[in-house]
Enzyme design. Structure first.
Site, PDB file in Angstrom:
ATOM      1  CE  LYS A  41     -12.008 -18.821   7.216  1.00  0.00           C
ATOM      2  NZ  LYS A  41     -11.822 -20.104   7.960  1.00  0.00           N
ATOM      3  N   GLY A  42      -8.171 -13.046   7.588  1.00  0.00           N
ATOM      4  CA  GLY A  42      -7.208 -12.474   8.516  1.00  0.00           C
ATOM      5  C   GLY A  42      -7.424 -11.032   8.944  1.00  0.00           C
ATOM      6  CD  GLU A  97      -4.651  -8.681   2.491  1.00  0.00           C
ATOM      7  OE1 GLU A  97      -4.820  -9.181   3.624  1.00  0.00           O
ATOM      8  OE2 GLU A  97      -4.377  -9.354   1.493  1.00  0.00           O
ATOM      9  CG  ASP A  98      -4.013 -10.777   6.827  1.00  0.00           C
ATOM     10  OD1 ASP A  98      -3.672 -10.432   5.683  1.00  0.00           O
ATOM     11  OD2 ASP A  98      -4.184 -11.970   7.145  1.00  0.00           O
ATOM     12  CG  ASP A 101       4.567 -13.146   2.893  1.00  0.00           C
ATOM     13  OD1 ASP A 101       5.716 -12.711   3.002  1.00  0.00           O
ATOM     14  OD2 ASP A 101       4.298 -14.354   2.964  1.00  0.00           O
ATOM     15  CE  LYS A 129       5.597 -12.214   7.352  1.00  0.00           C
ATOM     16  NZ  LYS A 129       5.431 -13.647   7.010  1.00  0.00           N
ATOM     17  CG  PHE A 150       4.309 -18.085   9.871  1.00  0.00           C
ATOM     18  CD1 PHE A 150       3.838 -17.971   8.565  1.00  0.00           C
ATOM     19  CD2 PHE A 150       3.434 -18.517  10.855  1.00  0.00           C
ATOM     20  CE1 PHE A 150       2.524 -18.297   8.247  1.00  0.00           C
ATOM     21  CE2 PHE A 150       2.113 -18.848  10.545  1.00  0.00           C
ATOM     22  CZ  PHE A 150       1.668 -18.739   9.244  1.00  0.00           C
ATOM     23  CB  VAL A 151       3.627 -12.787  12.790  1.00  0.00           C
ATOM     24  CG1 VAL A 151       5.060 -12.327  12.935  1.00  0.00           C
ATOM     25  CG2 VAL A 151       2.968 -12.150  11.573  1.00  0.00           C
ATOM     26  CG  ASP A 157      -4.607 -18.757   9.606  1.00  0.00           C
ATOM     27  OD1 ASP A 157      -4.227 -17.858   8.839  1.00  0.00           O
ATOM     28  OD2 ASP A 157      -4.835 -19.915   9.237  1.00  0.00           O
ATOM     29  NE  ARG A 163      -8.408 -17.430  10.674  1.00  0.00           N
ATOM     30  CZ  ARG A 163      -7.729 -17.197   9.555  1.00  0.00           C
ATOM     31  NH1 ARG A 163      -7.084 -16.067   9.402  1.00  0.00           N
ATOM     32  NH2 ARG A 163      -7.707 -18.083   8.588  1.00  0.00           N
TER      33      ARG A 163
HETATM   34  P1  IMP Z   1       0.882 -12.522  -0.132  1.00  0.00           P
HETATM   35  O1  IMP Z   1      -0.064 -12.707  -1.279  1.00  0.00           O
HETATM   36  O2  IMP Z   1       2.130 -13.346  -0.261  1.00  0.00           O
HETATM   37  O3  IMP Z   1       1.200 -11.071   0.173  1.00  0.00           O
HETATM   38  O4  IMP Z   1       0.191 -13.170   1.133  1.00  0.00           O
HETATM   39  C1  IMP Z   1      -0.821 -12.555   1.791  1.00  0.00           C
HETATM   40  C2  IMP Z   1      -1.559 -13.533   2.693  1.00  0.00           C
HETATM   41  O5  IMP Z   1      -0.703 -14.563   3.193  1.00  0.00           O
HETATM   42  C3  IMP Z   1      -2.055 -12.794   3.904  1.00  0.00           C
HETATM   43  O6  IMP Z   1      -3.294 -12.192   3.680  1.00  0.00           O
HETATM   44  C4  IMP Z   1      -2.047 -13.889   4.974  1.00  0.00           C
HETATM   45  O7  IMP Z   1      -3.296 -14.564   4.980  1.00  0.00           O
HETATM   46  C5  IMP Z   1      -0.948 -14.840   4.552  1.00  0.00           C
HETATM   47  N1  IMP Z   1       0.310 -14.613   5.327  1.00  0.00           N
HETATM   48  C6  IMP Z   1       1.456 -14.070   4.888  1.00  0.00           C
HETATM   49  N2  IMP Z   1       2.384 -14.001   5.864  1.00  0.00           N
HETATM   50  C7  IMP Z   1       1.806 -14.530   6.969  1.00  0.00           C
HETATM   51  C8  IMP Z   1       2.253 -14.740   8.332  1.00  0.00           C
HETATM   52  O8  IMP Z   1       3.381 -14.408   8.748  1.00  0.00           O
HETATM   53  N3  IMP Z   1       1.352 -15.310   9.185  1.00  0.00           N
HETATM   54  C9  IMP Z   1       0.093 -15.681   8.797  1.00  0.00           C
HETATM   55  N4  IMP Z   1      -0.372 -15.496   7.533  1.00  0.00           N
HETATM   56  C10 IMP Z   1       0.480 -14.931   6.627  1.00  0.00           C
HETATM   57 MG    MG Z   2      -3.925 -16.919   6.217  1.00  0.00          MG
END
Ligand code: IMP
Ligand code: MG
Length: 176
Positions: A41-42, A97-98, A101, A129, A150-151, A157, A163
Site C-alpha cells: 500500500k505504501g 515503490e515506497d 530497505d 536505506k 524506521f520512518v 506506516d 500513511r
Molecule cells: P524490503 O523488502 O526489506 O526492501 O522492504 C520493503 C518494504 O518494507 C517496503 O515496501 C515497506 O512497506 C516496508 N518498510 C521498510 N522500511 C520501512 C520503514 O522505515 N517504515 C515503514 N515501512 C518500511
Molecule cells: Mg509497510
C-alpha cells in the site's frame, strides 16, 4: 512509551523531488507510453504525485506483495497477494515503490515481472536505506536516501497508521 515523530523530509521537499524524478524518468525512458506499477500500500501517495507530474501516455496499475506481516522488520519471504491487470508485455514499465530497505521485495518483483517480457523494466523508489540493502542495483530512480531508521508518512506506516502524513518522519518511542 509515547510515539515520537521527528520530521525528516518536508512536504515541500517531497513535492520538488517528485517533479524532478518525473523529468528523470521521461529523460531516460523517452516519450513512449509508460505503465506505472504501484506497489501497495505504501507507494500510493508517491504514485499519485509522480503520475500527475509525468507527461505523455501513462497507465497505472497495482501489485501487492506480502513479507512484513505488519511488523517493523522483514520476514524474508515475499509473495504476490494482488497481481496487476494490465498486460505489460512489450510496454515500458516502471515499478513505483515506497522504500527499498533490504531490497528483498524489489529483487523478487523485478525477477517476476521481467518474465512477462516488458519492453523495459525500471524501478522508482521514493526512499532508499542504502545501509540495509542486501541486493545490488535495486532502484533506477531514488527520491531520497535515508539512514537505517524506521520512518513513517507519505504512505509509509507503522501498523497501518501514519500513511496520511504529508511529510516523512522518524518514528521513535519516547518516555512519557
Ligand atoms: P524490503 O523488502 O526489506 O526492501 O522492504 C520493503 C518494504 O518494507 C517496503 O515496501 C515497506 O512497506 C516496508 N518498510 C521498510 N522500511 C520501512 C520503514 O522505515 N517504515 C515503514 N515501512 C518500511
Ligand atoms: Mg509497510
Amino acid at each position: 512509551m509515547k510515539p515520537h515523530l521527528e520530521v525528516l523530509i518536508t512536504e515541500e521537499q517531497i513535492a520538488q523531488r517528485v517533479k524532478e524524478m518525473a523529468s528523470e524518468i521521461r529523460a531516460e525512458v523517452g516519450p513512449e507510453p509508460l505503465i506505472l506499477l504501484c506497489v501497495l500500500k505504501g507507494a500510493f501517495p508517491f504514485l499519485a504525485d509522480l503520475s500527475r507530474a509525468l507527461d505523455g501516455d501513462v497507465r497505472v496499475d497495482f501489485v501487492q506483495t506480502s513479507s512484513y506481516a505488519g511488523g517493523r522488520s522483514s520476514s524474508g519471504a515475499v509473495r504476490i497477494v494482488k497481481d496487476h491487470e494490465i498486460d505489460i508485455t512489450g510496454h515500458h514499465v516502471v515499478i513505483v515503490e515506497d522504500i527499498v530497505d533490504t531490497g528483498l521485495t524489489l529483487a523478487y518483483l523485478r525477477e517476476l515481472l521481467s518474465t512477462r517480457q516488458p519492453k523495459s523494466l525500471r524501478v522508482a523508489s521514493f526512499l532508499s536505506k542504502p545501509e540495509a540493502h542486501q541486493h545490488e542495483n535495486l532502484a533506477d530512480f531514488i527520491g531520497f536516501e535515508i539512514p537505517k531508521k524506521f520512518v513513517v508518512g507519505y504512505g509509509l506506516d507503522d501498523g497501518e497508521l501514519y500513511r496520511n502524513l504529508p511529510y516523512v518522519a522518524v518514528l521513535s518511542e519516547s518516555a512519557p
